[in-house]
Design a protein around this motif. Structure first.
Motif, PDB file in Angstrom:
ATOM      1  N   PRO A  71      30.293  54.774  82.523  1.00  0.00           N
ATOM      2  CA  PRO A  71      30.970  55.207  83.752  1.00  0.00           C
ATOM      3  C   PRO A  71      32.339  54.534  83.904  1.00  0.00           C
ATOM      4  O   PRO A  71      32.581  53.469  83.338  1.00  0.00           O
ATOM      5  N   VAL A  72      33.179  55.178  84.686  1.00  0.00           N
ATOM      6  CA  VAL A  72      34.484  54.579  84.979  1.00  0.00           C
ATOM      7  C   VAL A  72      34.455  54.058  86.404  1.00  0.00           C
ATOM      8  O   VAL A  72      33.827  54.659  87.287  1.00  0.00           O
ATOM      9  N   ARG A  73      35.106  52.951  86.604  1.00  0.00           N
ATOM     10  CA  ARG A  73      35.230  52.399  87.940  1.00  0.00           C
ATOM     11  C   ARG A  73      36.690  52.548  88.347  1.00  0.00           C
ATOM     12  O   ARG A  73      37.594  52.106  87.628  1.00  0.00           O
ATOM     13  N   LEU A  74      36.897  53.217  89.465  1.00  0.00           N
ATOM     14  CA  LEU A  74      38.258  53.454  89.953  1.00  0.00           C
ATOM     15  C   LEU A  74      38.363  52.770  91.303  1.00  0.00           C
ATOM     16  O   LEU A  74      37.613  53.090  92.226  1.00  0.00           O
ATOM     17  N   GLY A  75      39.295  51.838  91.425  1.00  0.00           N
ATOM     18  CA  GLY A  75      39.400  51.082  92.673  1.00  0.00           C
ATOM     19  C   GLY A  75      40.821  51.071  93.219  1.00  0.00           C
ATOM     20  O   GLY A  75      41.796  51.099  92.472  1.00  0.00           O
ATOM     21  N   ALA A 112      43.267  58.472  95.806  1.00  0.00           N
ATOM     22  CA  ALA A 112      43.923  57.226  95.405  1.00  0.00           C
ATOM     23  C   ALA A 112      45.419  57.368  95.168  1.00  0.00           C
ATOM     24  O   ALA A 112      46.123  56.374  95.000  1.00  0.00           O
ATOM     25  N   LYS A 113      45.915  58.588  95.156  1.00  0.00           N
ATOM     26  CA  LYS A 113      47.274  58.803  94.662  1.00  0.00           C
ATOM     27  C   LYS A 113      48.358  58.099  95.476  1.00  0.00           C
ATOM     28  O   LYS A 113      49.431  57.808  94.948  1.00  0.00           O
ATOM     29  N   ASP A 114      48.089  57.813  96.744  1.00  0.00           N
ATOM     30  CA  ASP A 114      49.123  57.139  97.525  1.00  0.00           C
ATOM     31  C   ASP A 114      49.072  55.623  97.380  1.00  0.00           C
ATOM     32  O   ASP A 114      49.931  54.922  97.919  1.00  0.00           O
ATOM     33  N   ALA A 115      48.057  55.170  96.687  1.00  0.00           N
ATOM     34  CA  ALA A 115      47.933  53.725  96.524  1.00  0.00           C
ATOM     35  C   ALA A 115      48.941  53.210  95.514  1.00  0.00           C
ATOM     36  O   ALA A 115      49.174  53.833  94.485  1.00  0.00           O
ATOM     37  N   GLY A 116      49.524  52.100  95.819  1.00  0.00           N
ATOM     38  CA  GLY A 116      50.498  51.494  94.915  1.00  0.00           C
ATOM     39  C   GLY A 116      49.852  51.108  93.599  1.00  0.00           C
ATOM     40  O   GLY A 116      50.443  51.243  92.530  1.00  0.00           O
ATOM     41  N   THR A 117      48.615  50.642  93.691  1.00  0.00           N
ATOM     42  CA  THR A 117      47.912  50.210  92.486  1.00  0.00           C
ATOM     43  C   THR A 117      46.516  50.796  92.452  1.00  0.00           C
ATOM     44  O   THR A 117      45.766  50.696  93.424  1.00  0.00           O
ATOM     45  N   VAL A 118      46.179  51.392  91.330  1.00  0.00           N
ATOM     46  CA  VAL A 118      44.821  51.870  91.103  1.00  0.00           C
ATOM     47  C   VAL A 118      44.290  51.101  89.902  1.00  0.00           C
ATOM     48  O   VAL A 118      44.987  50.957  88.896  1.00  0.00           O
ATOM     49  N   GLN A 119      43.067  50.587  90.044  1.00  0.00           N
ATOM     50  CA  GLN A 119      42.485  49.865  88.917  1.00  0.00           C
ATOM     51  C   GLN A 119      41.399  50.717  88.284  1.00  0.00           C
ATOM     52  O   GLN A 119      40.531  51.253  88.972  1.00  0.00           O
ATOM     53  N   LEU A 120      41.458  50.833  86.971  1.00  0.00           N
ATOM     54  CA  LEU A 120      40.417  51.550  86.228  1.00  0.00           C
ATOM     55  C   LEU A 120      39.687  50.544  85.353  1.00  0.00           C
ATOM     56  O   LEU A 120      40.302  49.735  84.674  1.00  0.00           O
ATOM     57  N   ARG A 121      38.347  50.612  85.396  1.00  0.00           N
ATOM     58  CA  ARG A 121      37.561  49.796  84.466  1.00  0.00           C
ATOM     59  C   ARG A 121      36.812  50.791  83.600  1.00  0.00           C
ATOM     60  O   ARG A 121      36.155  51.709  84.125  1.00  0.00           O
ATOM     61  N   LEU A 122      36.931  50.604  82.313  1.00  0.00           N
ATOM     62  CA  LEU A 122      36.458  51.617  81.376  1.00  0.00           C
ATOM     63  C   LEU A 122      35.601  51.024  80.268  1.00  0.00           C
ATOM     64  O   LEU A 122      35.821  49.885  79.841  1.00  0.00           O
ATOM     65  N   PRO A 128      25.100  50.089  89.758  1.00  0.00           N
ATOM     66  CA  PRO A 128      24.707  49.609  88.435  1.00  0.00           C
ATOM     67  C   PRO A 128      25.578  48.443  87.988  1.00  0.00           C
ATOM     68  O   PRO A 128      26.784  48.415  88.264  1.00  0.00           O
ATOM     69  N   ASP A 129      24.963  47.491  87.321  1.00  0.00           N
ATOM     70  CA  ASP A 129      25.689  46.345  86.820  1.00  0.00           C
ATOM     71  C   ASP A 129      26.247  46.724  85.453  1.00  0.00           C
ATOM     72  O   ASP A 129      25.498  46.847  84.490  1.00  0.00           O
ATOM     73  N   LEU A 130      27.541  46.936  85.392  1.00  0.00           N
ATOM     74  CA  LEU A 130      28.101  47.466  84.156  1.00  0.00           C
ATOM     75  C   LEU A 130      29.103  46.548  83.484  1.00  0.00           C
ATOM     76  O   LEU A 130      29.918  45.908  84.135  1.00  0.00           O
ATOM     77  N   GLU A 131      29.034  46.565  82.159  1.00  0.00           N
ATOM     78  CA  GLU A 131      30.027  45.842  81.353  1.00  0.00           C
ATOM     79  C   GLU A 131      31.108  46.858  81.006  1.00  0.00           C
ATOM     80  O   GLU A 131      30.912  47.709  80.151  1.00  0.00           O
ATOM     81  N   LEU A 132      32.212  46.756  81.695  1.00  0.00           N
ATOM     82  CA  LEU A 132      33.307  47.680  81.400  1.00  0.00           C
ATOM     83  C   LEU A 132      34.463  46.858  80.853  1.00  0.00           C
ATOM     84  O   LEU A 132      35.230  46.276  81.623  1.00  0.00           O
ATOM     85  N   PRO A 133      34.568  46.799  79.531  1.00  0.00           N
ATOM     86  CA  PRO A 133      35.504  45.858  78.906  1.00  0.00           C
ATOM     87  C   PRO A 133      36.995  46.120  79.133  1.00  0.00           C
ATOM     88  O   PRO A 133      37.786  45.200  79.077  1.00  0.00           O
ATOM     89  N   ALA A 134      37.378  47.362  79.374  1.00  0.00           N
ATOM     90  CA  ALA A 134      38.816  47.609  79.517  1.00  0.00           C
ATOM     91  C   ALA A 134      39.213  47.663  80.983  1.00  0.00           C
ATOM     92  O   ALA A 134      38.482  48.218  81.813  1.00  0.00           O
TER      93      ALA A 134
END
Lengths: 245, 259
Positions: free
Chosen positions: A220-224, A205-215, A122-128
């Motif tokens: 929906p939340v995007r976790l990368g 994701a817990k071992d990743a140095g950086t996790v990106q959340l788009r909210l 889905p094409d989402l506008e996740l502002p945060a």
């Protein structure tokens, strides 16, 4: 049609861990540059977009093709391998995948992909947008477990908050703006998620140095996050729970 | 959503209990033959006739005959209702009194016959949102059984379909079978007797059975009844429970809902 890949077992395990949170089998889109998997869970609540560049492999020779892989079988096949052991994966004839780990050889049949849909992202506008260490997010999730079935993610101009409310207790992980690796929240947003789904994703994701959340707000939340030394990328998408009252 | 309790052709004592139980709590309807005596700014008396009496939880009274738009007698909100049984003219009669002060007014209805008594929960939509439904509370208690009692463990209700109105069925911290009846408003004699019936049934089959009536409050009569029957009242703190209700209604969306 040929496919041959050689990589460290831990790369394969990362792929398996990321996919198995949502699906038992998946369609791998293979190309000379690498591979990609797009999969949606049976409930259509969560989605994964996984990509792995050829640079993550010691060897990678592939024609453009689709490989239907049973994730459970793949997991079983690499179970006995140590993280640094080398795994060789070769497509043998049509429909058979051969895995070699040291002196262990496993052959597994591919899954028919004709029944598998190509999920649409889905094409989402996740502002945060928030970036934090995977370990920190994992901490918040661990604190929320046992408190509630839901977890609220809240981004404000001041920072980011993860909270869970139970009948007697509540837990709150508060991360001020300056403690975050990156923070962008022009408007206040909040969404509620199933802790079950979200914690499974965070565990990967817990071992990743950086996790990106788009909210977004009730979005929906995007976790990368990245894996395989930055040559692999996982993006999860999780639909929210919306309070009707 | 409306739930109704109806009794048809009750004798004066049962009708009296019914009115005492529900007046001030629920929307009460009485149909019967009665005389109406009004004293206040004026005095009036209506001879015996079949009437429909509506008593709202806020104290509003409306007495309707079978003709015309206007009530033959009425009282605004803020009244107090009492019900009694008295011997009049050699008959036991239900006497319902509705009174208020400033101005002092009293309406006395003496029934020679009660055809039907009915009590409703007519919930405001807003009310529902604020307080939650009984199912919400039940579900909440099932998810957080400690709110009933420390150590209470509900059984999987899928296995016990025949339970009927028994809301929760499980065992307490000592392993004793426990039946819980849940009410989101003040529990009355109705719920207490219902609980007693179910516990009775269970006590036929099992050594020890505890019965709990879980509600924000309990009427005097119901509480006494519970004690007499060796049952218990468990107070539900709705103020603490209700904020949790929206999350029960938090429906899981799918990704398809977002395009």
């Amino acid at each position: 049609m040929s496919f041959r890949a050689v990589c460290k077992a831990d790369v394969v395990k990362s792929v398996i861990d990321s996919l198995s949170t949502l699906v038992d089998e998946a369609k791998f889109q293979v190309a000379p540059e690498g591979l990609e998997v797009l999969a949606v869970d049976a409930a259509h609540v969560a989605m994964i977009d996984l990509s792995l560049s050829k640079a993550a492999f010691k060897n990678f020779e592939a024609d453009e093709m689709e490989l239907g892989i049973d994730i459970d079988k793949l997991s079983d096949a690499v179970r006995l391998a140590g993280a640094d052991d080398e795994v060789e994966i070769v497509l043998e004839d049509e429909g058979l995948l051969r895995l070699e780990i040291g002196n262990l050889t496993r052959r597994m049949s591919l899954v028919d992909t004709s029944g598998m849909t190509d999920p649409k992202i889905p094409d989402l506008e996740l502002p945060a947008m928030i970036k934090m260490p995977g370990a920190e997010l994992d901490r918040g999730i661990k604190a929320a477990e046992g408190i509630s079935d839901h977890v609220a993610l809240h981004a404000t101009a001041g920072g980011f908050e993860l909270s869970a409310e139970g009948d007697m207790d509540s837990v709150n992980l508060n991360l001020e703006k300056d403690t975050l690796l990156e923070h962008r929240a022009s408007e206040e947003v909040r969404s509620l998620f199933s802790l079950d789904y979200f914690s499974n994703m965070v565990k990967v994701a817990k071992d990743a140095g950086t996790v990106q959340l788009r909210l977004g707000n009730d979005y929906p939340v995007r976790l990368g996050f990245e894996f395989a030394d930055g040559e692999g990328e996982v993006t999860y998408l999780l639909a929210p729970r919306i309070e009707s009252a | 959503m409306a739930e109704a309790d109806v009794i048809a052709g009750p004798d004066p004592e049962d009708a009296c209990c019914f009115v005492r139980e529900h007046a001030g709590n629920r929307l009460l309807q009485l149909v019967g033959g009665c005389t109406i005596d009004y004293q206040g700014r004026a005095k009036s008396q209506l001879a015996s006739g079949e009437r429909l009496i509506l008593l709202k939880p806020d104290g509003t009274l409306l007495v309707h005959s079978d003709e015309g738009v206007k009530p033959v007698n009425w009282q605004p909100p803020g009244t107090t209702t009492t019900a009694d049984v008295r011997e009049l003219d050699g008959d036991t009669r239900l006497i319902v009194t509705v009174e208020r002060s400033s101005p002092d007014e009293i309406v006395t209805m003496a029934f020679d016959r009660v055809t039907m008594a009915c009590a409703f929960d007519i919930e405001d939509w807003e009310d529902l949102e604020l307080l939650g439904t009984e199912e919400d509370i039940q579900q909440l208690l099932r998810l957080h059984p400690d709110l009933v009692e420390e150590g209470f463990e509900p059984y999987d209700m899928e296995l016990d379909r025949r339970r009927g109105p028994m809301d929760l069925y499980g065992h307490d911290v000592h392993g004793t079978r426990t039946v819980v009846e849940v009410k989101r408003r003040t529990a009355g004699i109705e719920e207490a007797t219902q609980l007693a019936r179910y516990v009775e049934r269970e006590r036929d089959k099992h050594e020890e059975v505890r019965g709990l009536l879980a509600a924000p409050d309990v009427s005097e009569t119901a509480h006494k009844y519970l004690r007499d029957k060796d049952l218990e009242f468990c107070e539900l703190d709705l103020d603490r429970l209700m904020p949790k209700v929206p999350q029960l209604h938090a429906t899981q969306e799918t990704l398809g809902d977002f395009g």
